[in-house]
Design a protein around this motif. Structure first.
Motif, PDB file in Angstrom:
ATOM      1  N   THR A  65      59.400 -67.401 -17.261  1.00  0.00           N
ATOM      2  CA  THR A  65      58.507 -67.428 -16.101  1.00  0.00           C
ATOM      3  C   THR A  65      59.313 -67.590 -14.813  1.00  0.00           C
ATOM      4  N   GLY A  66      60.246 -68.540 -14.817  1.00  0.00           N
ATOM      5  CA  GLY A  66      61.075 -68.775 -13.638  1.00  0.00           C
ATOM      6  C   GLY A  66      61.883 -67.559 -13.248  1.00  0.00           C
ATOM      7  N   PHE A  67      62.464 -66.884 -14.236  1.00  0.00           N
ATOM      8  CA  PHE A  67      63.235 -65.673 -13.956  1.00  0.00           C
ATOM      9  C   PHE A  67      62.349 -64.638 -13.270  1.00  0.00           C
ATOM     10  N   GLY A  68      61.136 -64.461 -13.778  1.00  0.00           N
ATOM     11  CA  GLY A  68      60.222 -63.481 -13.182  1.00  0.00           C
ATOM     12  C   GLY A  68      59.892 -63.791 -11.735  1.00  0.00           C
ATOM     13  N   LEU A  69      59.649 -65.062 -11.434  1.00  0.00           N
ATOM     14  CA  LEU A  69      59.346 -65.458 -10.055  1.00  0.00           C
ATOM     15  C   LEU A  69      60.545 -65.230  -9.136  1.00  0.00           C
ATOM     16  N   LEU A  70      61.737 -65.611  -9.593  1.00  0.00           N
ATOM     17  CA  LEU A  70      62.941 -65.440  -8.777  1.00  0.00           C
ATOM     18  C   LEU A  70      63.301 -63.964  -8.626  1.00  0.00           C
ATOM     19  N   ALA A  71      63.139 -63.184  -9.698  1.00  0.00           N
ATOM     20  CA  ALA A  71      63.395 -61.740  -9.608  1.00  0.00           C
ATOM     21  C   ALA A  71      62.443 -61.101  -8.610  1.00  0.00           C
ATOM     22  N   GLY A  72      61.187 -61.559  -8.599  1.00  0.00           N
ATOM     23  CA  GLY A  72      60.235 -61.043  -7.614  1.00  0.00           C
ATOM     24  C   GLY A  72      60.726 -61.263  -6.195  1.00  0.00           C
ATOM     25  N   TYR A  73      61.293 -62.440  -5.931  1.00  0.00           N
ATOM     26  CA  TYR A  73      61.828 -62.740  -4.602  1.00  0.00           C
ATOM     27  C   TYR A  73      62.983 -61.807  -4.247  1.00  0.00           C
ATOM     28  N   ARG A 122      56.117 -70.893  -4.493  1.00  0.00           N
ATOM     29  CA  ARG A 122      56.795 -71.607  -5.589  1.00  0.00           C
ATOM     30  C   ARG A 122      58.298 -71.399  -5.542  1.00  0.00           C
ATOM     31  N   VAL A 123      58.764 -70.344  -4.866  1.00  0.00           N
ATOM     32  CA  VAL A 123      60.200 -70.074  -4.730  1.00  0.00           C
ATOM     33  C   VAL A 123      60.714 -70.835  -3.511  1.00  0.00           C
ATOM     34  N   VAL A 124      61.684 -71.697  -3.737  1.00  0.00           N
ATOM     35  CA  VAL A 124      62.230 -72.553  -2.682  1.00  0.00           C
ATOM     36  C   VAL A 124      63.710 -72.234  -2.494  1.00  0.00           C
ATOM     37  N   LEU A 125      64.134 -72.099  -1.234  1.00  0.00           N
ATOM     38  CA  LEU A 125      65.552 -71.927  -0.918  1.00  0.00           C
ATOM     39  C   LEU A 125      66.126 -73.312  -0.651  1.00  0.00           C
ATOM     40  N   ARG A 126      67.298 -73.597  -1.259  1.00  0.00           N
ATOM     41  CA  ARG A 126      67.858 -74.940  -1.146  1.00  0.00           C
ATOM     42  C   ARG A 126      69.370 -74.873  -1.043  1.00  0.00           C
ATOM     43  N   GLU A 127      69.921 -75.731  -0.192  1.00  0.00           N
ATOM     44  CA  GLU A 127      71.369 -75.858  -0.074  1.00  0.00           C
ATOM     45  C   GLU A 127      71.859 -76.833  -1.138  1.00  0.00           C
ATOM     46  N   MET A 128      72.822 -76.386  -1.942  1.00  0.00           N
ATOM     47  CA  MET A 128      73.431 -77.242  -2.958  1.00  0.00           C
ATOM     48  C   MET A 128      74.783 -77.704  -2.415  1.00  0.00           C
TER      49      MET A 128
END
Length: 193
Positions: A65-73, A122-128
């Motif tokens: 599920t997560g891969f699908g959401l991130l791939a969509g982005y 649901r997709v969040v951009l974050r600095e690591m």
């Protein structure tokens, strides 16, 4: 401007002794190996920017599920309709209570150009931040039980050497699902204090 600073630091961290920054043509986070014993390494990573989602469910379903959401982005599900290059690995980390965090590292060029805002909240951009990690690489198509056993063994190995792990583990997968088991690269790792 802060994004540019992160890219510059990551690029500097990737020089002088850094491992190859690609796998099969896909960009991956740069790191320097500080120590190694067999398939286990202590690595220093520079800062990076990730796109991530939190998904509830068992590990395999959550990563799908997560891969699908991130791939969509990255395939245009963002405010500019921009395509963003795929990177490796796909990372997942157990957050407890059946929640998994799935993450893609954003390519340095896309970060430098300015990342578009995700359409899906649901997709969040974050600095690591920069981090030291203990990591073990292995091949195959592991199930959740195998992944947990590898994590337990890596934690014990690290602690026996005086390394203090923090949170985790983080599971990383580098290859497409159709890649033969023996040619796959997987990793389990922990951030070190």
């Amino acid at each position: 401007m802060r994004w540019l600073w992160l890219v510059a630091v990551a690029m500097m961290a990737g020089q002088a002794g850094a491992e190859e920054m690609t796998r099969k043509g896909y960009e991956r986070p740069a790191f320097v190996v500080e120590a190694a014993e067999g398939a286990r390494e202590v690595r220093a990573y520079g800062p990076r920017v990730v796109a991530e989602v939190a998904v509830r469910g068992d590990r395999k379903a959550a990563v799908n599920t997560g891969f699908g959401l991130l791939a969509g982005y990255i395939f245009g599900g963002n405010d500019g309709g921009d395509k963003i290059a795929m990177t490796v690995p796909v990372e997942q980390a157990d957050q407890g209570e059946g929640v998994w965090r799935v993450r893609f590292t954003m390519p340095a060029a896309a970060v430098a150009a300015g990342l578009p805002v995700p359409k899906d909240a649901r997709v969040v951009l974050r600095e690591m931040p920069a981090a030291r990690m203990v990591v073990e690489g292995f091949s195959g198509m592991p199930d959740s039980v195998d992944m947990a056993a590898r994590a337990d063994a890596l934690r014990a190995w690290a602690e026996a050497r005086g390394l203090r792990v923090e949170g985790g583990p983080v599971y990383s997968f580098y290859d497409a699902p159709w890649t033969p088991a023996g040619a796959r690269l997987n990793e389990v790792g922990f951030v070190l204090r």
